[in-house]
Design a protein around this motif. Sequence first.
Motif, PDB file in Angstrom:
ATOM      1  N   UNK A   5      21.106  47.002  48.521  1.00 17.53           N
ATOM      2  CA  UNK A   5      22.255  46.090  48.600  1.00 17.53           C
ATOM      3  C   UNK A   5      22.692  45.826  50.046  1.00 17.53           C
ATOM      4  N   UNK A   6      23.283  44.660  50.253  1.00 17.79           N
ATOM      5  CA  UNK A   6      23.807  44.304  51.567  1.00 17.79           C
ATOM      6  C   UNK A   6      25.205  44.884  51.765  1.00 17.79           C
ATOM      7  N   UNK A   7      25.555  45.082  53.020  1.00 16.98           N
ATOM      8  CA  UNK A   7      26.920  45.475  53.362  1.00 16.98           C
ATOM      9  C   UNK A   7      27.789  44.220  53.439  1.00 16.98           C
ATOM     10  N   UNK A   8      29.092  44.410  53.636  1.00 18.71           N
ATOM     11  CA  UNK A   8      29.947  43.239  53.797  1.00 18.71           C
ATOM     12  C   UNK A   8      31.069  43.509  54.793  1.00 18.71           C
ATOM     13  N   UNK A   9      31.649  42.411  55.289  1.00 16.53           N
ATOM     14  CA  UNK A   9      32.663  42.472  56.342  1.00 16.53           C
ATOM     15  C   UNK A   9      34.051  42.259  55.761  1.00 16.53           C
ATOM     16  N   UNK A  10      34.953  43.174  56.086  1.00 19.07           N
ATOM     17  CA  UNK A  10      36.374  43.011  55.787  1.00 19.07           C
ATOM     18  C   UNK A  10      37.089  42.614  57.081  1.00 19.07           C
ATOM     19  N   UNK A  11      38.275  42.029  56.943  1.00 24.37           N
ATOM     20  CA  UNK A  11      38.987  41.573  58.129  1.00 24.37           C
ATOM     21  C   UNK A  11      39.897  42.642  58.726  1.00 24.37           C
ATOM     22  N   UNK A  12      40.320  43.607  57.890  1.00 25.76           N
ATOM     23  CA  UNK A  12      41.228  44.644  58.369  1.00 25.76           C
ATOM     24  C   UNK A  12      41.211  45.836  57.404  1.00 25.76           C
ATOM     25  N   UNK A  13      41.795  46.949  57.850  1.00 25.57           N
ATOM     26  CA  UNK A  13      41.771  48.175  57.056  1.00 25.57           C
ATOM     27  C   UNK A  13      42.440  48.016  55.692  1.00 25.57           C
ATOM     28  N   UNK A  14      43.536  47.274  55.635  1.00 25.75           N
ATOM     29  CA  UNK A  14      44.244  47.106  54.368  1.00 25.75           C
ATOM     30  C   UNK A  14      43.364  46.427  53.323  1.00 25.75           C
ATOM     31  N   UNK A  15      42.424  45.598  53.772  1.00 30.48           N
ATOM     32  CA  UNK A  15      41.522  44.911  52.849  1.00 30.48           C
ATOM     33  C   UNK A  15      40.449  45.862  52.321  1.00 30.48           C
ATOM     34  N   UNK A  16      40.042  46.827  53.154  1.00 30.98           N
ATOM     35  CA  UNK A  16      39.000  47.778  52.754  1.00 30.98           C
ATOM     36  C   UNK A  16      39.389  48.508  51.475  1.00 30.98           C
ATOM     37  N   UNK A  17      40.673  48.875  51.362  1.00 24.21           N
ATOM     38  CA  UNK A  17      41.146  49.654  50.217  1.00 24.21           C
ATOM     39  C   UNK A  17      40.984  48.917  48.889  1.00 24.21           C
ATOM     40  N   UNK A  18      40.867  47.604  48.934  1.00 24.35           N
ATOM     41  CA  UNK A  18      40.661  46.831  47.702  1.00 24.35           C
ATOM     42  C   UNK A  18      39.231  46.987  47.190  1.00 24.35           C
TER      43      UNK A  18
END
Length: 203
Positions: free
Chosen positions: A62-75
């Motif tokens: 599987x590919x990785x993906x980019x989040x914009x900030x830490x708060x988004x990672x938790x989702x």
Amino acid sequence: MLLSINPDNPQARLISKVAEVLGRGGVIAYPTDTTYGIGCSIFSKKGIERIYLLKQREKKKPFSFICSELSEVARYAKVSNYAYKILKRYLPGPYTFVIDATSVVPDLLVTKQKTVGIRIPDNRICIALVKELGHPIVTTSANLSGEEPIGDPMEVERTLGKQLDLVVDGGNLTADVSSVVSLIGDYPQVLRRGIGDVSWCGE
């Protein structure tokens, strides 16, 4: 199509234009803080499948993906207290962190172990794209599997442009990749050494 965007002060109009392409399920090349990446919306199954074909990569990776900030990672990931401290210290930066996935992540991006790879690159263009789109984008180096990554946007356009909807030119980059660190378990484990320093992992 090659679209130049200012890497220091990305033009909002152009970011919006690229986000529209992503929102339609398009596949693009874009700059990160390591090399050029190829990506699409994480919710575009057709886009993800196109990238697998383009990369000539096995579906079991599987590919990785980019989040914009830490708060988004938790989702999208189950972040433990110790993992959060590491993410907060080293992101944005040239790392891919492997963490347990939440049910929000599409199956195509989850390993058999139910983990995902997440990045927050120190690059204003790709962060602006994710924010404008409203959710993460897939990230994988701009090259065929087994070949060297490409840091020159003109070369990305020459070699892969016909298979992409858009190439975002954010200037010349390195041909380096991110360091991959697993945060599954009690201690960080280095899975790939890249441009990010991993001496803090105890190796």
